[in-house]
Design an enzyme around this catalytic site. Structure first.
Site, PDB file in Angstrom:
ATOM      1  N   THR A 116       1.799  -3.997  -6.459  1.00 38.09           N
ATOM      2  CA  THR A 116       2.825  -4.997  -6.163  1.00 38.09           C
ATOM      3  C   THR A 116       2.230  -6.135  -5.343  1.00 38.09           C
ATOM      4  O   THR A 116       1.170  -5.997  -4.730  1.00 38.09           O
ATOM      5  CB  THR A 116       3.995  -4.394  -5.360  1.00 38.09           C
ATOM      6  OG1 THR A 116       3.548  -4.097  -4.020  1.00 38.09           O
ATOM      7  CG2 THR A 116       4.540  -3.144  -6.016  1.00 38.09           C
ATOM      8  N   ASP A 117       2.933  -7.241  -5.296  1.00 38.11           N
ATOM      9  CA  ASP A 117       2.556  -8.335  -4.408  1.00 38.11           C
ATOM     10  C   ASP A 117       2.777  -7.900  -2.962  1.00 38.11           C
ATOM     11  O   ASP A 117       3.438  -6.904  -2.677  1.00 38.11           O
ATOM     12  CB  ASP A 117       3.393  -9.581  -4.743  1.00 38.11           C
ATOM     13  CG  ASP A 117       2.703 -10.867  -4.316  1.00 38.11           C
ATOM     14  OD1 ASP A 117       1.735 -10.794  -3.536  1.00 38.11           O
ATOM     15  OD2 ASP A 117       3.127 -11.935  -4.767  1.00 38.11           O
ATOM     16  N   TRP A 118       2.226  -8.676  -2.043  1.00 35.90           N
ATOM     17  CA  TRP A 118       2.244  -8.320  -0.614  1.00 35.90           C
ATOM     18  C   TRP A 118       3.511  -8.860   0.072  1.00 35.90           C
ATOM     19  O   TRP A 118       3.860 -10.014  -0.096  1.00 35.90           O
ATOM     20  CB  TRP A 118       1.012  -8.902   0.069  1.00 35.90           C
ATOM     21  CG  TRP A 118       1.028  -8.787   1.569  1.00 35.90           C
ATOM     22  CD1 TRP A 118       1.716  -9.567   2.442  1.00 35.90           C
ATOM     23  CD2 TRP A 118       0.339  -7.823   2.353  1.00 35.90           C
ATOM     24  NE1 TRP A 118       1.489  -9.161   3.722  1.00 35.90           N
ATOM     25  CE2 TRP A 118       0.654  -8.088   3.701  1.00 35.90           C
ATOM     26  CE3 TRP A 118      -0.511  -6.762   2.058  1.00 35.90           C
ATOM     27  CZ2 TRP A 118       0.130  -7.327   4.756  1.00 35.90           C
ATOM     28  CZ3 TRP A 118      -1.024  -6.020   3.100  1.00 35.90           C
ATOM     29  CH2 TRP A 118      -0.712  -6.298   4.420  1.00 35.90           C
TER      30      TRP A 118
END
Length: 336
Positions: free
Chosen positions: A273-275
């Site tokens: 996932t993105d941060w």
């Protein structure tokens, strides 16, 4: 055999090591059974991966999946070491380790050269620095499109054209993966063409951006560069995006992360996932069930969400094992 000897004779680990003329470390390995590094170079679908997964507890799986802070964590039961990643895409830029390298030119300039060889050579330089800093993964290249001239990260992205974007991304990926033991993790999958409120705002009570589009538009324009990357460059990792696509968060979209990416395109790597605030954007258990393998930055809230999802049967052990197997296969390519 080793465990039976210890049980039958009541030997301590040290005593058994002396009897067999082995080190304590060797005894520990024998008692564990398979180790992570025994499977280096094995095929993605080798049955030994399943045997290795049987040695990992649910808690260990959830910690690996739910604690993705620019890393994959250690798993002591199988002798897996931690790995470290860094952000990008214009070179080494790791605030986690304090590693900062050469500031290479942005993606938009790479695309303007129309030069595949130059893109490949640029990636060789970046990957050399990544290896010199002891980093195992790189969150780049960025490959969303210039849908609007006002896009907040257009400088990172290559072009408004999906084919040109795909060609540039493929050459950069090959330039890294063919020359150094470093993973490439392109982003943001998918339809992340707007930065403003891409994940919403709890303070302002704004929902996340919802990219509304037809399947044909998605496939021919916004998904095309990622498809090229999977089919032509055999990329080992992909990062999902914060935004919604037709009402469903990209990171919780099984059609996107599993049916299209894996079943249709044949992707065999890991999905991250993105941060930032992923426990707010989408539930960690839903992200895993959709096909994400590791959640960033993760931590106690995400781990609790995944464990709750296991208890409620929204996530099965098989889905946890799938995520862990993708991560182990990915990290086996870069760890010593």
């Amino acid at each position: 055999f080793v465990a039976a000897l210890r049980k039958e004779n009541g030997y301590t680990q040290k005593e058994l090591a002396e009897k067999l003329f082995l080190s304590d470390k060797a005894i520990s390995k024998w008692e564990r059974g398979l180790e992570f590094y025994d499977l280096r170079g094995k095929d993605y679908d080798d049955p030994q991966w399943d045997k290795l997964l049987d040695q990992i507890t649910v808690d260990e799986m959830v910690e690996l999946i739910g604690w993705g802070r620019f890393q994959t964590v250690t798993i002591n039961s199988i002798g897996k070491l931690a790995t470290l990643d860094t952000d990008g895409p214009a070179g080494v830029n790791s605030f986690m380790t304090g590693s900062f390298g050469t500031g290479y030119c942005a993606g938009i300039l790479v695309a303007q050269t129309w030069n595949e060889d130059l893109a490949y050579k640029l990636a060789q330089g970046i990957s050399q620095e990544l290896q010199d800093f002891g980093l195992n993964g790189w969150y780049g290249p960025s490959m969303n499109l210039h849908r609007s001239a006002f896009g907040g990260r257009n400088f990172e992205y290559f072009s408004e054209d999906p084919y040109l974007t795909g060609i540039c991304a493929c050459e950069i990926t090959k330039g890294v993966q063919e020359n150094h033991p470093v993973l490439v993790c392109p982003k943001h999958f998918a339809v992340n063409e707007q930065e403003t409120f891409r994940r919403g705002s709890s303070r302002k009570k704004y929902d996340a951006v919802d990219s509304i589009l037809t399947e044909r538009t998605a496939r021919e324009i916004y998904l095309k560069p990622f498809e090229m990357l999977v089919r032509d460059a055999k990329v080992a990792c992909i990062m999902t995006s914060f935004n919604k696509i037709n009402g469903i968060f990209a990171g919780a979209n099984k059609d996107l992360c599993t049916h299209i990416l894996r079943e249709e395109w044949g992707f065999e790597g890991a999905v991250v996932t993105d941060w930032g605030d992923m426990d707010i954007v989408t539930d960690g258990a839903d992200a895993v069930a959709a096909g994400n393998d590791i959640v960033m930055p993760g931590g106690p809230p995400v781990i609790a969400q995944i464990l709750k999802g296991v208890q409620e049967k929204r996530v099965t052990r098989r889905e946890l094992e799938n995520a862990v197997s993708h991560l182990l296969d990915m990290t086996s390519k870069v760890t010593p």
